[in-house]
Design an enzyme around this catalytic site. Structure first.
Site, PDB file in Angstrom:
ATOM      1  N   ASN A   6       4.962  -0.064  -9.314  1.00 19.11           N
ATOM      2  CA  ASN A   6       4.022  -0.200  -9.168  1.00 19.11           C
ATOM      3  C   ASN A   6       3.439  -1.562 -10.081  1.00 19.11           C
ATOM      4  OD1 ASN A   6       1.342  -0.248 -10.233  1.00 19.11           O
ATOM      5  ND2 ASN A   6       1.225   1.747  -9.337  1.00 19.11           N
ATOM      6  N   HIS A   9       0.743  -3.490 -13.423  1.00 16.77           N
ATOM      7  CA  HIS A   9       0.910  -4.018 -14.938  1.00 16.77           C
ATOM      8  C   HIS A   9       1.291  -5.555 -14.780  1.00 16.77           C
ATOM      9  CE1 HIS A   9       0.128  -0.577 -16.719  1.00 16.77           C
ATOM     10  NE2 HIS A   9       0.802  -0.034 -16.149  1.00 16.77           N
ATOM     11  N   HIS A  42      -2.598  -0.561  -6.889  1.00 13.70           N
ATOM     12  CA  HIS A  42      -3.841   0.441  -6.932  1.00 13.70           C
ATOM     13  C   HIS A  42      -4.903  -0.851  -6.639  1.00 13.70           C
ATOM     14  CE1 HIS A  42      -6.125   4.030  -9.311  1.00 13.70           C
ATOM     15  NE2 HIS A  42      -6.624   3.656  -8.015  1.00 13.70           N
ATOM     16  N   ARG A  44      -8.332  -1.376  -7.486  1.00 13.34           N
ATOM     17  CA  ARG A  44      -9.358  -0.646  -7.740  1.00 13.34           C
ATOM     18  C   ARG A  44     -10.979  -0.966  -7.598  1.00 13.34           C
ATOM     19  NH1 ARG A  44      -9.149   2.413 -12.482  1.00 13.34           N
ATOM     20  NH2 ARG A  44      -7.267   3.687 -13.080  1.00 13.34           N
ATOM     21  N   ARG A  48      -9.739  -4.511 -11.650  1.00 12.94           N
ATOM     22  CA  ARG A  48      -9.512  -5.338 -13.088  1.00 12.94           C
ATOM     23  C   ARG A  48      -7.806  -5.540 -13.564  1.00 12.94           C
ATOM     24  NH1 ARG A  48      -8.659   1.059 -15.919  1.00 12.94           N
ATOM     25  NH2 ARG A  48     -10.675   0.798 -15.290  1.00 12.94           N
ATOM     26  N   GLU A  69      -2.435   2.590  -3.498  1.00 14.48           N
ATOM     27  CA  GLU A  69      -3.433   3.270  -4.591  1.00 14.48           C
ATOM     28  C   GLU A  69      -4.585   3.227  -4.189  1.00 14.48           C
ATOM     29  OE1 GLU A  69      -2.362   4.000  -8.507  1.00 14.48           O
ATOM     30  OE2 GLU A  69      -0.568   4.939  -8.070  1.00 14.48           O
ATOM     31  N   THR A 100      -4.700   6.309 -14.585  1.00 17.64           N
ATOM     32  CA  THR A 100      -5.567   7.149 -13.514  1.00 17.64           C
ATOM     33  C   THR A 100      -4.856   8.688 -14.611  1.00 17.64           C
ATOM     34  OG1 THR A 100      -4.713   6.237 -11.653  1.00 17.64           O
ATOM     35  CG2 THR A 100      -4.707   8.549 -11.327  1.00 17.64           C
ATOM     36  N   GLU A 150       1.812  13.345  -3.888  1.00 20.16           N
ATOM     37  CA  GLU A 150       2.874  13.440  -5.233  1.00 20.16           C
ATOM     38  C   GLU A 150       2.437  13.075  -6.662  1.00 20.16           C
ATOM     39  OE1 GLU A 150       1.943   8.433  -6.222  1.00 20.16           O
ATOM     40  OE2 GLU A 150       2.471   9.119  -8.160  1.00 20.16           O
ATOM     41  N   HIS A 190       3.486   8.997 -12.652  1.00 17.96           N
ATOM     42  CA  HIS A 190       3.356   8.742 -13.330  1.00 17.96           C
ATOM     43  C   HIS A 190       4.019   8.846 -15.154  1.00 17.96           C
ATOM     44  CE1 HIS A 190      -0.769   7.746 -16.080  1.00 17.96           C
ATOM     45  NE2 HIS A 190      -0.916   7.237 -14.925  1.00 17.96           N
TER      46      HIS A 190
END
Ligand code: PXP
Length: 237
Positions: A6, A9, A42, A44, A48, A69, A100, A150, A190
């Protein structure tokens, strides 16, 4: 077992300053070279971290597998069917949350989730539902027509004692086996990191892990190639 990175970040660090570095697209391509089997991002509603440009370029350049995502929000659903990711993972989203916080309540929102799955299937997009390790959610995922679940591993990752960790690991393993027996593909993620990933990577019914924060954090010190290579080694061991 596949390891998907992912890259949210990387975008979070970019957004701390504005401008265009570090670039999550560069991170994704480098990660593919060093052993990631797929890339997750993801988009959003509040943008962000990952933005529309990132998603577009990721779709154009990722050669392994792109997992988008997303929450079930009309605007984002529209972008998803234009982008055609290899997989859409439906997650809950709250503006106030840092990340999340839990699985999607598929059982409590069955008709809404089913409608979203049907819409995405019309564009031949595979659909995964991010759920807590509960039988009720697996049954609802089957009813909603999902291809994959998931499993949310947050409780496992947050366990403070060995007993709690083992209890949560068993919960994940049991739900993974149950979902497989119902014909679903099984992903998990996660909070997984270099110390706790093996407990989940050793569950045979899990096909794929989605990991972000731990790898990008380690990359700050050892570089992304080394961080990706080491996580890929642990996942596949
Ligand atoms: N899977 C889902 C559905 C997520 O929302 C996240 C966090 O973005 C992850 C996996 C990866 O979590 P982490 O960054 O803690 O590895």
């Amino acid at each position: 077992m596949r390891f998907c990175l992912n890259v949210d970040h990387v975008a979070t660090i970019r957004e701390a300053r504005g401008g265009n570095e570090p670039d999550p697209v560069t991170a994704a391509l480098l990660a593919e070279l060093y052993g990631a089997d797929g890339i997750v991002c993801h988009l959003r509603e509040d943008r962000r971290h990952i933005n529309d440009r990132d998603l577009r370029l990721l779709r154009e350049s990722v050669q392994t597998k792109l997992d988008m995502e997303m929450a079930i929000i009309d605007e984002i659903m529209g972008i998803c069917v234009e982008t055609l990711p290899d997989l859409a993972t439906l997650v809950p989203e709250r503006r106030q949350e840092v990340t999340t916080e839990g699985g999607l309540d598929v059982a409590g929102n069955l008709s809404r989730v089913m409608k979203a799955v049907t819409e995405l299937h019309a564009y031949e997009i595979e659909v995964s539902l991010f759920v807590d390790p509960e039988h009720e959610q697996v049954e609802a995922a089957v009813e909603a027509g999902a291809d994959i679940i998931e499993i949310h591993t947050g409780d496992y990752a947050n366990a403070l004692t060995y007993e709690d960790l083992e209890r949560e690991r068993k919960r994940v393993a049991e739900i993974a086996a149950y979902a497989k027996s119902k014909g679903l593909g099984v992903n998990a993620g996660h909070g997984l990191n270099y110390l706790n990933v093996e407990g989940i990577a050793s569950i045979p019914e899990i096909d794929e892990l989605s990991i972000g924060h731990a790898v990008i954090s380690r990359a700050v010190f050892v570089g992304l190639p080394e961080a990706v290579r080491e996580m890929a080694r642990l996942v596949k061991k």
